[in-house]
Scaffold this motif. Structure first.
Motif, PDB file in Angstrom:
ATOM      1  N   LEU A  62     -15.780 -26.526   6.905  1.00  0.00           N
ATOM      2  CA  LEU A  62     -16.395 -25.600   5.963  1.00  0.00           C
ATOM      3  C   LEU A  62     -17.124 -24.487   6.699  1.00  0.00           C
ATOM      4  N   ILE A  63     -17.832 -24.816   7.758  1.00  0.00           N
ATOM      5  CA  ILE A  63     -18.541 -23.795   8.535  1.00  0.00           C
ATOM      6  C   ILE A  63     -17.557 -22.809   9.155  1.00  0.00           C
ATOM      7  N   VAL A  64     -16.442 -23.308   9.685  1.00  0.00           N
ATOM      8  CA  VAL A  64     -15.428 -22.427  10.276  1.00  0.00           C
ATOM      9  C   VAL A  64     -14.860 -21.489   9.218  1.00  0.00           C
ATOM     10  N   VAL A  65     -14.556 -22.014   8.039  1.00  0.00           N
ATOM     11  CA  VAL A  65     -14.008 -21.178   6.974  1.00  0.00           C
ATOM     12  C   VAL A  65     -15.019 -20.115   6.549  1.00  0.00           C
ATOM     13  N   LEU A  66     -16.287 -20.495   6.425  1.00  0.00           N
ATOM     14  CA  LEU A  66     -17.303 -19.526   6.015  1.00  0.00           C
ATOM     15  C   LEU A  66     -17.521 -18.449   7.063  1.00  0.00           C
ATOM     16  N   LEU A  67     -17.447 -18.803   8.334  1.00  0.00           N
ATOM     17  CA  LEU A  67     -17.668 -17.818   9.388  1.00  0.00           C
ATOM     18  C   LEU A  67     -16.482 -16.886   9.577  1.00  0.00           C
ATOM     19  N   ARG A  68     -15.274 -17.334   9.268  1.00  0.00           N
ATOM     20  CA  ARG A  68     -14.087 -16.508   9.451  1.00  0.00           C
ATOM     21  C   ARG A  68     -13.892 -15.510   8.316  1.00  0.00           C
ATOM     22  N   ARG A  69     -14.427 -15.813   7.152  1.00  0.00           N
ATOM     23  CA  ARG A  69     -14.247 -14.934   6.000  1.00  0.00           C
ATOM     24  C   ARG A  69     -15.083 -13.674   6.141  1.00  0.00           C
ATOM     25  N   ASN A  70     -14.628 -12.635   5.517  1.00  0.00           N
ATOM     26  CA  ASN A  70     -15.401 -11.412   5.412  1.00  0.00           C
ATOM     27  C   ASN A  70     -16.261 -11.526   4.163  1.00  0.00           C
ATOM     28  N   VAL A  71     -17.484 -11.930   4.339  1.00  0.00           N
ATOM     29  CA  VAL A  71     -18.355 -12.143   3.190  1.00  0.00           C
ATOM     30  C   VAL A  71     -19.070 -10.853   2.827  1.00  0.00           C
ATOM     31  N   PRO A  72     -19.241 -10.604   1.530  1.00  0.00           N
ATOM     32  CA  PRO A  72     -19.941  -9.384   1.125  1.00  0.00           C
ATOM     33  C   PRO A  72     -21.428  -9.469   1.430  1.00  0.00           C
ATOM     34  N   LYS A  73     -22.044  -8.318   1.507  1.00  0.00           N
ATOM     35  CA  LYS A  73     -23.476  -8.277   1.775  1.00  0.00           C
ATOM     36  C   LYS A  73     -24.228  -8.818   0.568  1.00  0.00           C
ATOM     37  N   GLY A  74     -25.302  -9.503   0.830  1.00  0.00           N
ATOM     38  CA  GLY A  74     -26.117 -10.034  -0.246  1.00  0.00           C
ATOM     39  C   GLY A  74     -25.717 -11.426  -0.698  1.00  0.00           C
ATOM     40  N   TRP A  75     -24.759 -12.038  -0.042  1.00  0.00           N
ATOM     41  CA  TRP A  75     -24.320 -13.365  -0.486  1.00  0.00           C
ATOM     42  C   TRP A  75     -25.403 -14.407  -0.251  1.00  0.00           C
ATOM     43  N   LEU A  76     -26.191 -14.222   0.799  1.00  0.00           N
ATOM     44  CA  LEU A  76     -27.265 -15.180   1.077  1.00  0.00           C
ATOM     45  C   LEU A  76     -28.358 -15.097   0.011  1.00  0.00           C
ATOM     46  N   THR A  77     -28.675 -13.890  -0.423  1.00  0.00           N
ATOM     47  CA  THR A  77     -29.656 -13.710  -1.493  1.00  0.00           C
ATOM     48  C   THR A  77     -29.159 -14.330  -2.785  1.00  0.00           C
ATOM     49  N   ARG A  78     -27.904 -14.093  -3.116  1.00  0.00           N
ATOM     50  CA  ARG A  78     -27.310 -14.650  -4.329  1.00  0.00           C
ATOM     51  C   ARG A  78     -27.296 -16.169  -4.281  1.00  0.00           C
ATOM     52  N   PHE A  79     -26.950 -16.724  -3.136  1.00  0.00           N
ATOM     53  CA  PHE A  79     -26.928 -18.177  -2.985  1.00  0.00           C
ATOM     54  C   PHE A  79     -28.342 -18.745  -3.077  1.00  0.00           C
ATOM     55  N   GLY A  80     -29.327 -18.053  -2.515  1.00  0.00           N
ATOM     56  CA  GLY A  80     -30.716 -18.485  -2.623  1.00  0.00           C
ATOM     57  C   GLY A  80     -31.198 -18.498  -4.063  1.00  0.00           C
ATOM     58  N   ILE A  81     -30.801 -17.490  -4.827  1.00  0.00           N
ATOM     59  CA  ILE A  81     -31.161 -17.453  -6.245  1.00  0.00           C
ATOM     60  C   ILE A  81     -30.508 -18.616  -6.980  1.00  0.00           C
ATOM     61  N   HIS A  82     -29.271 -18.922  -6.658  1.00  0.00           N
ATOM     62  CA  HIS A  82     -28.587 -20.064  -7.274  1.00  0.00           C
ATOM     63  C   HIS A  82     -29.296 -21.372  -6.931  1.00  0.00           C
ATOM     64  N   LEU A  83     -29.770 -21.510  -5.697  1.00  0.00           N
ATOM     65  CA  LEU A  83     -30.492 -22.723  -5.311  1.00  0.00           C
ATOM     66  C   LEU A  83     -31.782 -22.884  -6.112  1.00  0.00           C
ATOM     67  N   VAL A  84     -32.510 -21.801  -6.273  1.00  0.00           N
ATOM     68  CA  VAL A  84     -33.760 -21.854  -7.038  1.00  0.00           C
ATOM     69  C   VAL A  84     -33.481 -22.187  -8.499  1.00  0.00           C
ATOM     70  N   LEU A  85     -32.467 -21.574  -9.078  1.00  0.00           N
ATOM     71  CA  LEU A  85     -32.122 -21.857 -10.470  1.00  0.00           C
ATOM     72  C   LEU A  85     -31.631 -23.296 -10.650  1.00  0.00           C
ATOM     73  N   ALA A  86     -30.897 -23.808  -9.668  1.00  0.00           N
ATOM     74  CA  ALA A  86     -30.428 -25.194  -9.745  1.00  0.00           C
ATOM     75  C   ALA A  86     -31.599 -26.164  -9.664  1.00  0.00           C
ATOM     76  N   ALA A  87     -32.546 -25.881  -8.779  1.00  0.00           N
ATOM     77  CA  ALA A  87     -33.727 -26.746  -8.680  1.00  0.00           C
ATOM     78  C   ALA A  87     -34.518 -26.715  -9.976  1.00  0.00           C
ATOM     79  N   PHE A  88     -34.662 -25.542 -10.575  1.00  0.00           N
ATOM     80  CA  PHE A  88     -35.371 -25.434 -11.843  1.00  0.00           C
ATOM     81  C   PHE A  88     -34.631 -26.182 -12.950  1.00  0.00           C
ATOM     82  N   ALA A  89     -33.294 -26.077 -12.976  1.00  0.00           N
ATOM     83  CA  ALA A  89     -32.514 -26.781 -14.005  1.00  0.00           C
ATOM     84  C   ALA A  89     -32.660 -28.293 -13.865  1.00  0.00           C
TER      85      ALA A  89
END
Length: 88
Positions: free
Chosen positions: A16-43
């Motif tokens: 999974l780490i290799v796949v994530l590092l090889r992909r061209n990820v858009p900017k802001g994906w870490l922020t979006r994922f962090g928001i998802h983590l906070v919302l999941a914890a709240f849910a």
């Protein structure tokens, strides 16, 4: 048998780490994922203390929050189903 599952977990995690590092990820994906983590914890927190599911408690740990963050509402069902099948 535990060694097999541990090896499988390590290999799949590294893959999974290799796949994530090889992909061209858009900017802001870490922020979006962090928001998802906070919302999941709240849910999960709201589910535990609202009384919607009586007799069940889903622990707030990185694995359950990560599962719900990645899968959304079906992730809550997955966590509850795994808890029911493994602990019953």
């Amino acid at each position: 048998m535990k060694t097999f599952w541990l090896a499988l977990l390590v290999v799949s995690g590294l893959s999974l780490i290799v796949v994530l590092l090889r992909r061209n990820v858009p900017k802001g994906w870490l922020t979006r994922f962090g928001i998802h983590l906070v919302l999941a914890a709240f849910a999960l927190y709201a589910l535990n203390f609202s009384g919607w599911v009586t007799g069940w408690y889903v622990p707030l740990n990185p694995f359950t929050i990560g599962t719900v963050a990645l899968l959304g509402v079906p992730g809550i069902g997955l966590v509850l189903g795994l808890q029911w099948s493994l602990l019953s």
